[in-house]
Scaffold this active site. Structure first.
Site, short mmCIF file in Angstrom:
data_model
loop_
_atom_site.label_atom_id
_atom_site.label_comp_id
_atom_site.label_asym_id
_atom_site.label_seq_id
_atom_site.Cartn_x
_atom_site.Cartn_y
_atom_site.Cartn_z
N GLU A 256 37.46 39.41 41.34
CA GLU A 256 39.35 39.24 40.98
C GLU A 256 38.88 39.17 39.78
O GLU A 256 39.68 38.80 38.96
CB GLU A 256 39.85 38.40 42.14
CG GLU A 256 41.70 39.02 41.93
CD GLU A 256 42.21 37.52 40.70
OE1 GLU A 256 43.14 37.55 40.65
OE2 GLU A 256 41.37 36.74 40.44
N ASP B 116 35.22 35.06 44.63
CA ASP B 116 34.39 34.31 43.40
C ASP B 116 35.79 33.79 42.21
O ASP B 116 36.88 33.34 43.27
CB ASP B 116 34.63 35.83 42.86
CG ASP B 116 35.47 36.80 42.47
OD1 ASP B 116 36.85 37.04 42.87
OD2 ASP B 116 35.59 37.11 41.31
#
Length: 395
Positions: free
Chosen positions: A141, A76
């Site tokens: 994250e 991500d």
């Protein structure tokens, strides 16, 4: 069968996936395409929790007889910001002047691309490592970090997984590859202190109780004196006030409440509980001070609330892991990397509860910026470092 030995090709495939947190964006599917020819068994569990977005994650394992090395990271990425400000479209993986542009190029699709290329080269040149290799990749994250690494680790352990060591591929180097290995991280804790006052007209302050005055006293106590002078492995603990708010748009009204939000990054002098106790004590003591509240007899009426979960301070002491990685970096770059605990938090703070963990990846100068980019030479160098580490760690 074509193996994913080219880190630039691997990275281009990942950058072209618009995986802005928490969207998978095709990034995990691209990883699956790279990993299957290398003999990995792959799972893609989705984790959920009320009030948070569902997140898809990836766990891949190539089993062998010997120790188990985990490479951890995230696909991500943060939002691109003003797309028109980019020199090249943020999901194009365009190459110009020896650099690849794209969101996630260094944070941290680049590290993942290099590790996969390093493993592929090892397999192509020397066969399978003498042990097991797994990739633990989250899509959370850059988000709240609730449905990602924490739950993925728990899920893997429930399946019987254990690890001997882990590398997180975050961009750890400030200026050049070989500058720095992260061997720990400071703890992090956020809170808000709210002072309750009494609303009134600014022309009649004796009829009101201005909470801003009390808040000035309390924030002063949060900032002074210093918490400590640092330790052998950590820089000094530091608290920053990040927001002050009174929710008041009128210039002739004394507000009823005033609040300040803060974050503290603490070293191994403290743990989450002792630093919380210290802050409570500072505020309790300061609440009776009259510095900004002359004539007031009552103590400052305040409330303290803690935000989210604390990140705990940790330091990795695994000599084999640290020395092998340091040796690999020195052999390829000629630099002796600094062993550091600086910077913010990462998912290493969760992994440290399961096995020794260090962090080493690309140069982080452009992470989260417009025109995030990575030198193609750095991709090749990091791949070579990772390959050397795989060879030496498995021995």
């Amino acid at each position: 069968m074509t193996l994913p030995t080219d880190p630039a090709q691997n990275l281009a495939a990942l950058i072209r996936c618009p995986s802005v947190t928490p969207a998978e964006g095709g990034a995990l599917s691209s990883l699956e395409v790279m990993l299957k020819p290398l003999g990995f068994a792959i799972d893609r569990p989705v984790f959920k929790e009320d009030g948070t977005p569902d997140v898809e994650n990836l766990y891949a394992r190539r089993s062998g007889n010997g120790p188990h090395l985990m490479f951890a990271g995230h696909t991500d990425v943060v939002p691109v910001g003003d797309e028109s400000a980019w020199t090249h479209p943020p999901f194009s993986a365009a190459i110009a002047n020896g650099e690849m542009y794209g969101r996630g190029a260094v944070d941290m699709k680049g590290g993942i691309a290099c590790f996969i290329a390093a493993l592929a080269r090892h397999i192509a040149q020397k066969g399978a490592p003498k042990g097991s290799v797994s990739l633990l990749i989250t899509g959370d994250e850059e988000g709240p970090s609730i449905n990602g690494t924490v739950k993925l680790l728990e899920w893997a352990v429930a399946k019987g997984e254990t690890w001997d060591a882990s590398i997180v591929g975050e961009p750890t180097n400030p200026d050049a590859l070989g500058d720095m290995i992260k061997i720990g991280r400071r703890g992090s804790l956020s809170g808000t202190v709210t002072v309750n006052g009494r609303q009134g007209h600014v022309a009649y302050p004796h009829l009101a109780d201005n909470p801003v005055r009390g808040l000035m006293t309390l924030t002063d106590a949060l900032l002074n004196p210093v918490f400590d002078k640092g330790t052998k492995n950590f820089q000094p603990t530091n608290l920053e006030v990040t927001s002050i708010d009174v929710g008041n748009l009128a210039t002739n009204v004394i507000p009823a409440k005033a609040s300040a939000t803060f974050n503290i990054r603490f070293n191994d002098t403290w743990d989450a509980e002792t630093v919380q106790a210290e802050i409570h004590n500072r505020l309790d003591t300061a609440s009776g001070r009259k510095k900004y509240r002359k004539g007031r007899k009552e103590a400052i009426d305040f409330e303290l609330t803690w935000k989210d979960r604390p990140s705990h301070v940790f330091l990795t002491r695994d000599d084999k892991l640290i020395e092998t990685l340091s040796g690999s970096v020195a052999a390829i770059t000629g630099r002796k990397p600094q062993l550091s605990t600086s910077g913010g938090t990462s998912d290493a703070r969760f992994i440290k509860d399961y096995c020794p963990v260090v962090e080493f990846g690309l140069v982080g100068k452009t992470m989260h910026m417009v025109d995030e980019r990575v030198a193609l030479d750095d991709l090749e160098t990091l791949t070579t470092i990772y390959q050397r580490f795989i060879e030496d760690w498995f021995g």
